[in-house]
Design a protein around this motif. Structure first.
Motif, PDB file in Angstrom:
ATOM      1  N   GLU A 109       0.986  -1.098  -0.017  1.00  0.00           N
ATOM      2  CA  GLU A 109       0.142  -0.261   0.203  1.00  0.00           C
ATOM      3  C   GLU A 109       0.986   1.122  -0.051  1.00  0.00           C
ATOM      4  O   GLU A 109       0.542   2.171  -0.715  1.00  0.00           O
ATOM      5  CB  GLU A 109      -0.908  -0.198   1.314  1.00  0.00           C
ATOM      6  N   ARG A 110       1.888   1.261   0.857  1.00  0.00           N
ATOM      7  CA  ARG A 110       2.926   2.420   0.683  1.00  0.00           C
ATOM      8  C   ARG A 110       3.474   2.668  -0.797  1.00  0.00           C
ATOM      9  O   ARG A 110       3.512   3.828  -1.267  1.00  0.00           O
ATOM     10  CB  ARG A 110       3.900   2.059   1.899  1.00  0.00           C
ATOM     11  N   ASP A 111       3.861   1.370  -1.242  1.00  0.00           N
ATOM     12  CA  ASP A 111       4.283   1.723  -2.587  1.00  0.00           C
ATOM     13  C   ASP A 111       3.315   2.214  -3.567  1.00  0.00           C
ATOM     14  O   ASP A 111       3.729   3.200  -4.375  1.00  0.00           O
ATOM     15  CB  ASP A 111       5.073   0.415  -3.261  1.00  0.00           C
ATOM     16  N   THR A 112       2.053   1.633  -3.463  1.00  0.00           N
ATOM     17  CA  THR A 112       0.990   2.312  -4.373  1.00  0.00           C
ATOM     18  C   THR A 112       0.667   3.916  -3.959  1.00  0.00           C
ATOM     19  O   THR A 112       0.541   4.559  -5.076  1.00  0.00           O
ATOM     20  CB  THR A 112      -0.411   1.348  -4.021  1.00  0.00           C
ATOM     21  N   VAL A 113       0.758   4.200  -2.823  1.00  0.00           N
ATOM     22  CA  VAL A 113       0.589   5.392  -2.404  1.00  0.00           C
ATOM     23  C   VAL A 113       1.788   6.449  -3.122  1.00  0.00           C
ATOM     24  O   VAL A 113       1.330   7.357  -3.645  1.00  0.00           O
ATOM     25  CB  VAL A 113       0.484   5.710  -0.906  1.00  0.00           C
ATOM     26  N   ILE A 114       2.962   5.884  -3.128  1.00  0.00           N
ATOM     27  CA  ILE A 114       4.025   6.690  -3.537  1.00  0.00           C
ATOM     28  C   ILE A 114       3.852   6.741  -5.125  1.00  0.00           C
ATOM     29  O   ILE A 114       4.115   7.751  -5.726  1.00  0.00           O
ATOM     30  CB  ILE A 114       5.441   5.998  -3.074  1.00  0.00           C
ATOM     31  N   GLY A 115       3.702   5.707  -5.528  1.00  0.00           N
ATOM     32  CA  GLY A 115       3.274   5.557  -7.052  1.00  0.00           C
ATOM     33  C   GLY A 115       2.118   6.378  -7.520  1.00  0.00           C
ATOM     34  O   GLY A 115       2.301   7.254  -8.619  1.00  0.00           O
ATOM     35  N   LEU A 116       1.169   6.851  -6.497  1.00  0.00           N
ATOM     36  CA  LEU A 116       0.094   8.013  -6.986  1.00  0.00           C
ATOM     37  C   LEU A 116       0.664   9.404  -6.720  1.00  0.00           C
ATOM     38  O   LEU A 116      -0.168  10.289  -6.901  1.00  0.00           O
ATOM     39  CB  LEU A 116      -1.040   7.443  -6.134  1.00  0.00           C
ATOM     40  N   GLY A 117       1.876   9.441  -6.214  1.00  0.00           N
ATOM     41  CA  GLY A 117       2.249  10.839  -6.033  1.00  0.00           C
ATOM     42  C   GLY A 117       2.234  11.227  -4.525  1.00  0.00           C
ATOM     43  O   GLY A 117       2.717  12.406  -4.183  1.00  0.00           O
ATOM     44  N   GLY A 118       1.955  10.190  -3.593  1.00  0.00           N
ATOM     45  CA  GLY A 118       1.797  10.714  -2.219  1.00  0.00           C
ATOM     46  C   GLY A 118       3.276  10.468  -1.490  1.00  0.00           C
ATOM     47  O   GLY A 118       4.004   9.619  -2.058  1.00  0.00           O
ATOM     48  N   SER A 119       2.970  10.504  -0.437  1.00  0.00           N
ATOM     49  CA  SER A 119       4.097  10.254   0.505  1.00  0.00           C
ATOM     50  C   SER A 119       3.647   8.962   1.650  1.00  0.00           C
ATOM     51  O   SER A 119       2.414   8.970   1.862  1.00  0.00           O
ATOM     52  CB  SER A 119       4.738  11.181   1.486  1.00  0.00           C
ATOM     53  N   ALA A 120       4.506   8.245   2.020  1.00  0.00           N
ATOM     54  CA  ALA A 120       3.933   7.120   3.083  1.00  0.00           C
ATOM     55  C   ALA A 120       5.092   7.034   4.119  1.00  0.00           C
ATOM     56  O   ALA A 120       6.099   7.520   4.006  1.00  0.00           O
ATOM     57  CB  ALA A 120       3.900   5.843   2.324  1.00  0.00           C
ATOM     58  N   ALA A 121       4.388   6.574   5.344  1.00  0.00           N
ATOM     59  CA  ALA A 121       5.110   6.369   6.389  1.00  0.00           C
ATOM     60  C   ALA A 121       4.655   5.192   7.224  1.00  0.00           C
ATOM     61  O   ALA A 121       3.512   4.392   6.995  1.00  0.00           O
ATOM     62  CB  ALA A 121       5.012   7.551   7.401  1.00  0.00           C
ATOM     63  N   SER A 122       5.731   4.346   7.835  1.00  0.00           N
ATOM     64  CA  SER A 122       5.130   3.364   8.558  1.00  0.00           C
ATOM     65  C   SER A 122       4.542   3.745   9.772  1.00  0.00           C
ATOM     66  O   SER A 122       4.519   4.832  10.137  1.00  0.00           O
ATOM     67  CB  SER A 122       6.434   2.602   8.801  1.00  0.00           C
ATOM     68  N   CYS A 123       3.474   2.677  10.471  1.00  0.00           N
ATOM     69  CA  CYS A 123       3.175   3.341  11.858  1.00  0.00           C
ATOM     70  C   CYS A 123       4.093   3.627  12.866  1.00  0.00           C
ATOM     71  O   CYS A 123       4.046   4.411  13.491  1.00  0.00           O
ATOM     72  CB  CYS A 123       2.316   1.724  12.086  1.00  0.00           C
ATOM     73  N   GLY A 124       5.082   2.688  13.015  1.00  0.00           N
ATOM     74  CA  GLY A 124       6.259   3.104  13.848  1.00  0.00           C
ATOM     75  C   GLY A 124       6.882   4.630  13.630  1.00  0.00           C
ATOM     76  O   GLY A 124       6.908   5.209  14.911  1.00  0.00           O
ATOM     77  N   SER A 125       7.217   5.074  12.715  1.00  0.00           N
ATOM     78  CA  SER A 125       7.568   6.521  12.566  1.00  0.00           C
ATOM     79  C   SER A 125       6.615   7.324  12.739  1.00  0.00           C
ATOM     80  O   SER A 125       6.769   8.428  13.263  1.00  0.00           O
ATOM     81  CB  SER A 125       8.214   6.518  10.984  1.00  0.00           C
ATOM     82  N   PHE A 126       5.294   6.971  12.533  1.00  0.00           N
ATOM     83  CA  PHE A 126       4.029   8.044  12.716  1.00  0.00           C
ATOM     84  C   PHE A 126       4.042   8.042  14.216  1.00  0.00           C
ATOM     85  O   PHE A 126       3.751   9.210  14.925  1.00  0.00           O
ATOM     86  CB  PHE A 126       3.038   7.599  11.830  1.00  0.00           C
ATOM     87  N   ILE A 127       3.798   6.925  14.944  1.00  0.00           N
ATOM     88  CA  ILE A 127       3.734   7.167  16.402  1.00  0.00           C
ATOM     89  C   ILE A 127       4.798   7.985  16.838  1.00  0.00           C
ATOM     90  O   ILE A 127       4.523   8.645  17.958  1.00  0.00           O
ATOM     91  CB  ILE A 127       3.769   5.578  16.780  1.00  0.00           C
TER      92      ILE A 127
END
Length: 171
Positions: A109-127
């Motif tokens: 899902e993170r790869d898909t989001v990045i492919g759509l032009g967004g940014s992605a973060a893991s849950c751990g880094s967001f916490i």
């Protein structure tokens, strides 16, 4: 570019943040409410709008009525739809307004989001980001309160200069 919205896979974040609602199952209403409360505090601290997506299939019947607002939006997927699909549509729609960040532990899902032009973060880094932002806000509030307390005390002493003399005499 500044973030225009943070898109959170709610259950993914809950499974990776068990200390948020200790003793509660990640799919429980109490865990969801704790997550929404914490994300509301985070939004207040950062000013960045947040949308939390939950798979509707995991929600109990009579879906919970969590308070939703423009700044912290709570959405449940319909039957046959996943939170991931909703996140992907949101990334696509918000993309023209600026950068969006999707928070999920799902690597595909993170790869898909990045492919759509967004940014992605893991849950751990967001916490960690949430904890850091709330700690900074707490520090700012303590500093502000301390400064206001001192300012009030100075004004009070200036308004009644005899008060300190009377206290000294009675001691």
């Amino acid at each position: 570019m500044a973030l225009v919205r943070i898109l959170v896979d709610g259950y993914s974040l809950l499974y990776n943040w068990p200390q948020l609602a200790p003793g509660q199952a990640p799919h429980s209403a109490a865990a969801r409410d704790a997550l929404i409360w914490r994300l509301t505090q985070y939004q207040d601290a950062t000013g960045i709008p947040v949308t939390v997506f939950f798979d509707g299939s995991g929600a109990p019947s009579g879906r919970p009525t969590a308070a939703s607002s423009a700044m912290v939006e709570v959405l449940y997927s319909r039957k046959g739809e996943t939170a991931d699909q909703m996140i992907e549509r949101a990334v696509h729609r918000f993309g023209s307004y600026g950068e969006v960040l999707a928070v999920t532990e799902d690597h595909a899902e993170r790869d898909t989001v990045i492919g759509l032009g967004g940014s992605a973060a893991s849950c751990g880094s967001f916490i960690q980001d949430v904890d850091r932002a709330l700690a900074e806000l707490g520090d700012e509030i303590r500093y502000h309160n301390r400064r206001e307390r001192h300012r009030f005390q100075r004004r009070r002493k200036a308004a009644d200069p005899n008060e300190s003399c009377e206290k000294t005499r009675s001691s």
